[in-house]
Write a protein that holds these residues in place. Structure first.
Motif, PDB file in Angstrom:
ATOM      1  N   ALA A  73      12.614 119.064  46.305  1.00  0.00           N
ATOM      2  CA  ALA A  73      12.655 119.867  47.495  1.00  0.00           C
ATOM      3  C   ALA A  73      12.632 119.000  48.698  1.00  0.00           C
ATOM      4  O   ALA A  73      13.170 119.410  49.786  1.00  0.00           O
ATOM      5  CB  ALA A  73      11.237 120.463  47.287  1.00  0.00           C
ATOM      6  N   TYR A  76      15.966 118.271  49.529  1.00  0.00           N
ATOM      7  CA  TYR A  76      16.887 119.406  50.395  1.00  0.00           C
ATOM      8  C   TYR A  76      16.466 119.713  51.671  1.00  0.00           C
ATOM      9  O   TYR A  76      16.944 119.952  52.483  1.00  0.00           O
ATOM     10  CB  TYR A  76      16.623 120.486  49.332  1.00  0.00           C
ATOM     11  CG  TYR A  76      17.138 121.862  49.888  1.00  0.00           C
ATOM     12  CD1 TYR A  76      18.754 122.078  49.633  1.00  0.00           C
ATOM     13  CD2 TYR A  76      16.645 122.651  50.663  1.00  0.00           C
ATOM     14  CE1 TYR A  76      19.350 123.193  50.156  1.00  0.00           C
ATOM     15  CE2 TYR A  76      17.282 123.963  51.134  1.00  0.00           C
ATOM     16  CZ  TYR A  76      18.700 124.057  50.908  1.00  0.00           C
ATOM     17  OH  TYR A  76      19.217 125.186  51.506  1.00  0.00           O
ATOM     18  N   LEU A 103      24.511 121.093  53.321  1.00  0.00           N
ATOM     19  CA  LEU A 103      23.367 121.479  52.252  1.00  0.00           C
ATOM     20  C   LEU A 103      23.779 121.557  50.751  1.00  0.00           C
ATOM     21  O   LEU A 103      24.783 122.155  50.714  1.00  0.00           O
ATOM     22  CB  LEU A 103      22.794 122.740  52.593  1.00  0.00           C
ATOM     23  CG  LEU A 103      22.110 122.712  53.784  1.00  0.00           C
ATOM     24  CD1 LEU A 103      21.421 124.349  54.162  1.00  0.00           C
ATOM     25  CD2 LEU A 103      20.842 121.889  53.885  1.00  0.00           C
ATOM     26  N   PRO A 156      19.982 124.425  46.653  1.00  0.00           N
ATOM     27  CA  PRO A 156      18.612 124.454  46.734  1.00  0.00           C
ATOM     28  C   PRO A 156      18.048 124.021  45.230  1.00  0.00           C
ATOM     29  O   PRO A 156      18.490 124.607  44.390  1.00  0.00           O
ATOM     30  CB  PRO A 156      17.957 125.621  47.480  1.00  0.00           C
ATOM     31  CG  PRO A 156      18.818 126.772  47.231  1.00  0.00           C
ATOM     32  CD  PRO A 156      20.351 125.931  47.097  1.00  0.00           C
ATOM     33  N   ILE A 169      13.924 129.385  48.851  1.00  0.00           N
ATOM     34  CA  ILE A 169      14.390 129.266  50.347  1.00  0.00           C
ATOM     35  C   ILE A 169      14.225 130.816  50.976  1.00  0.00           C
ATOM     36  O   ILE A 169      14.768 131.856  50.046  1.00  0.00           O
ATOM     37  CB  ILE A 169      15.746 128.919  50.209  1.00  0.00           C
ATOM     38  CG1 ILE A 169      15.911 127.461  49.911  1.00  0.00           C
ATOM     39  CG2 ILE A 169      16.396 129.094  51.891  1.00  0.00           C
ATOM     40  CD1 ILE A 169      15.202 126.381  50.732  1.00  0.00           C
TER      41      ILE A 169
END
Length: 132
Positions: A108, A111, A121, A124, A130
């Motif tokens: 996490a 990210y 990106l 996730p 998110i």
């Protein structure tokens, strides 16, 4: 990155602090209630925050989240009950559900670092919900 941790369970706060610092972030303070959190924000000017929803003074994490959002400080909720997050997410980027693993938290953080630095990106990680 200057990071604030808002968590009233000291063992969890210290564990999170260790993981955050191991990822290269600087923890500027730990707060266990709303007044401590606001005082730290005013004094230390964090660049990011992890916020539990239910704190020593009740479910004030939502109010802290709204305060952070009004100041332009990105944050994620860290909670054992994600259903308590309001429909507008109180301005949060996302949420990490407790209990979390060290590996899940590290994923996490990687990210979130990409999000905050404007990098391309990756998908996730499953440890991070998110909010769009």
């Amino acid at each position: 990155m200057r990071t604030l941790i808002v968590e009233d369970e000291m063992l969890l706060a210290l564990q999170l602090e260790h993981e955050v610092e191991s990822s290269g972030y600087r923890v500027i303070g730990l707060a266990s209630d709303e007044s401590e959190a606001i005082a730290l924000v005013e004094r230390e000017q964090p660049e990011f925050a992890f916020v539990d929803i239910h704190l020593r003074d009740g479910p004030t994490g939502i109010d802290i989240g709204r305060y952070l959002a009004s100041r332009g400080i990105p944050f994620v909720f860290v909670s054992g009950n994600l259903k308590r997050i309001p429909a507008d997410f109180a301005g949060a980027l996302g949420a990490i559900e407790k209990p979390y693993s060290a590996n899940g938290l590290q994923n996490a953080l990687l990210y979130l670092r990409a999000v905050l630095s404007g990098e391309d990106l990756p998908p996730p990680p499953s440890s991070l919900t998110i909010f769009q």
